[in-house]
Design an enzyme around this catalytic site. Sequence first.
Site, short mmCIF file in Angstrom:
data_model
loop_
_atom_site.label_atom_id
_atom_site.label_comp_id
_atom_site.label_asym_id
_atom_site.label_seq_id
_atom_site.Cartn_x
_atom_site.Cartn_y
_atom_site.Cartn_z
N ARG A 156 5.15 63.26 5.47
CA ARG A 156 5.72 64.61 5.65
C ARG A 156 5.44 65.43 4.48
NH1 ARG A 156 12.15 64.92 6.43
NH2 ARG A 156 11.14 64.26 9.41
N HIS A 198 6.32 68.55 14.24
CA HIS A 198 7.50 66.63 13.71
C HIS A 198 7.96 66.18 15.73
CE1 HIS A 198 10.05 64.49 12.45
NE2 HIS A 198 10.73 65.34 12.27
N GLN A 216 9.27 63.07 16.08
CA GLN A 216 10.60 63.55 16.70
C GLN A 216 10.86 63.70 17.99
OE1 GLN A 216 13.48 63.81 15.40
NE2 GLN A 216 14.74 63.78 17.28
N ASP A 233 18.01 73.75 16.10
CA ASP A 233 17.61 72.67 15.28
C ASP A 233 18.19 73.84 14.91
OD1 ASP A 233 16.84 71.09 13.49
OD2 ASP A 233 14.42 71.89 14.01
N CYS A 258 17.99 67.35 16.42
CA CYS A 258 16.78 66.07 15.71
C CYS A 258 17.74 65.61 14.70
CB CYS A 258 15.99 67.01 15.51
SG CYS A 258 15.98 68.01 14.24
N ARG A 309 13.59 57.34 17.37
CA ARG A 309 12.84 57.35 16.30
C ARG A 309 12.13 56.48 16.11
NH1 ARG A 309 12.74 62.07 13.40
NH2 ARG A 309 11.41 61.05 12.56
N1 CP Z 1 15.28 64.86 12.18
C1 CP Z 1 14.57 64.10 11.14
O1 CP Z 1 13.34 64.41 10.96
O2 CP Z 1 15.20 63.19 10.13
P1 CP Z 1 15.07 63.39 8.68
O3 CP Z 1 14.51 64.82 8.04
O4 CP Z 1 16.28 63.28 8.06
O5 CP Z 1 14.18 62.89 8.59
N1 NVA Z 2 13.39 72.45 11.69
C1 NVA Z 2 13.64 71.34 10.42
C2 NVA Z 2 14.06 69.69 11.26
C3 NVA Z 2 14.38 68.62 10.41
C4 NVA Z 2 14.24 67.71 10.59
C5 NVA Z 2 12.67 71.19 9.15
O1 NVA Z 2 11.95 71.58 8.95
O2 NVA Z 2 13.96 71.04 8.74
#
Ligand code: CP
Ligand code: NVA
Length: 308
Positions: free
Chosen positions: A107, A134, A137, A225, A266, A294
Amino acid sequence: MTHFLDIHKTDPADLRHMIDHAGAMKTARQGRPKGAPDDEQPLAGHMVALIFEKPSTRTRVSFDVGVRQMGGQTMVLSGSDMQLGHGENIADTARVLSRYVDLIMIRTFDEDVLLELAEYASVPVINGLTDRTHPCQIMADILTFEEHRGPIKGKKVVWTGDGNNVCASFLHAAGQFGFDLTFTGPSQLDPEEVFMNEARAKGSKIIIERDAFKAVEGADLVVADTWVSMHDAQSAKERRHNMLRPYQVNEELMSHAKPDALFMHCLPAHREEEATSAVMDGPNSVIFDEAENRLHAQKAVMRWCLGV
Ligand code: CP
Ligand code: NVA
C-alpha cells in the site's frame, strides 16, 4: 510474473475465476473459528511481505489472516521503518525482498512505486491501494454484490462524491465485468477521463450526472467513500466538504434508487458526512459483508498470483 496490479490489467476470465474461487473458499470455511486452517494449505512454506506506507485496518488484517488460514506466514512492514523510506531505491528493494519472500503486497502513495516494485521483483506483487486505484477492494465488492443480488453484469452502479482511487477501480471493474456506472459528484472531482473511456470502449455505459437524485434512479447499487482520502491535503477538507455535501447518501437519496438497491462503502467511513448512519446501518447496507469479503477475495487473488 503474475502480478495483481489493477483490475483493467487483469484478464476478465481470471477475474471471474478469482471471484468464484473466493466464494467457494468462503463457503468451505463456514462455521469455523477465524484462526482455523483451511482444508487446503496452498501457502504452506510461503512467506508474504505486507508493506504499508499508509494506515490500514482492513487490508492489513484481512491479508494477514488470509495468508495464515492458507498455511503461509506474513511479515507486516511499515514503509517508514524500511530503508525504502530512507532513500534505498524501489528497484533495489524489490530485488532484495524477492530473495526472502514469495509474495509482496504494498500500500503506497504514488502508483509509480507499485509499478517499479513489480518491474524489478521476481515474485508477484499485489496492489493494496495507491493514490490512483484500489483493486482488492473492488474484488471484494463484486463478490459481495453477487452474493446478495446475483451476477453484476448489466447492473447499474452509482458512485457518489469524489472520483477517487476506489471509484477508479470500480470503473475498471465496469469494463471487465460488464456493468454500467453513473458518477455523481462535483466536476472538480470527476474520475479520470482515461478510465471512463476505457470502460466505455469495453461496452459499459459510463455517465456523469451532477444531480444526485437523477443519478440514483434505477440504481442497483449506490456507493460512497470518504470525502478526504489519505493522499488528500487536510487543508482541502473544508473546501471538499462544501463541494461534496449535496452528494451525501442519506435515506432520501436511497429512496430514489431501486427499492432493493444495495449500499456499499469500503470503510473507514465518516458517519453523517458521506453517508448517514441510517443508511450505513439500514437494511440495504452490506458494508460489513464487504469488509469480510476482503479476506476471501484476497485469498483467491494470492492463490492466482502464486498459481497454487
Ligand atoms: N477499505 C480499506 O482498504 O480499508 P483499510 O484502509 O482499513 O485497509
Ligand atoms: N479513498 C480512500 C480509501 C480508503 C480505503 C483513501 O484512499 O483514503
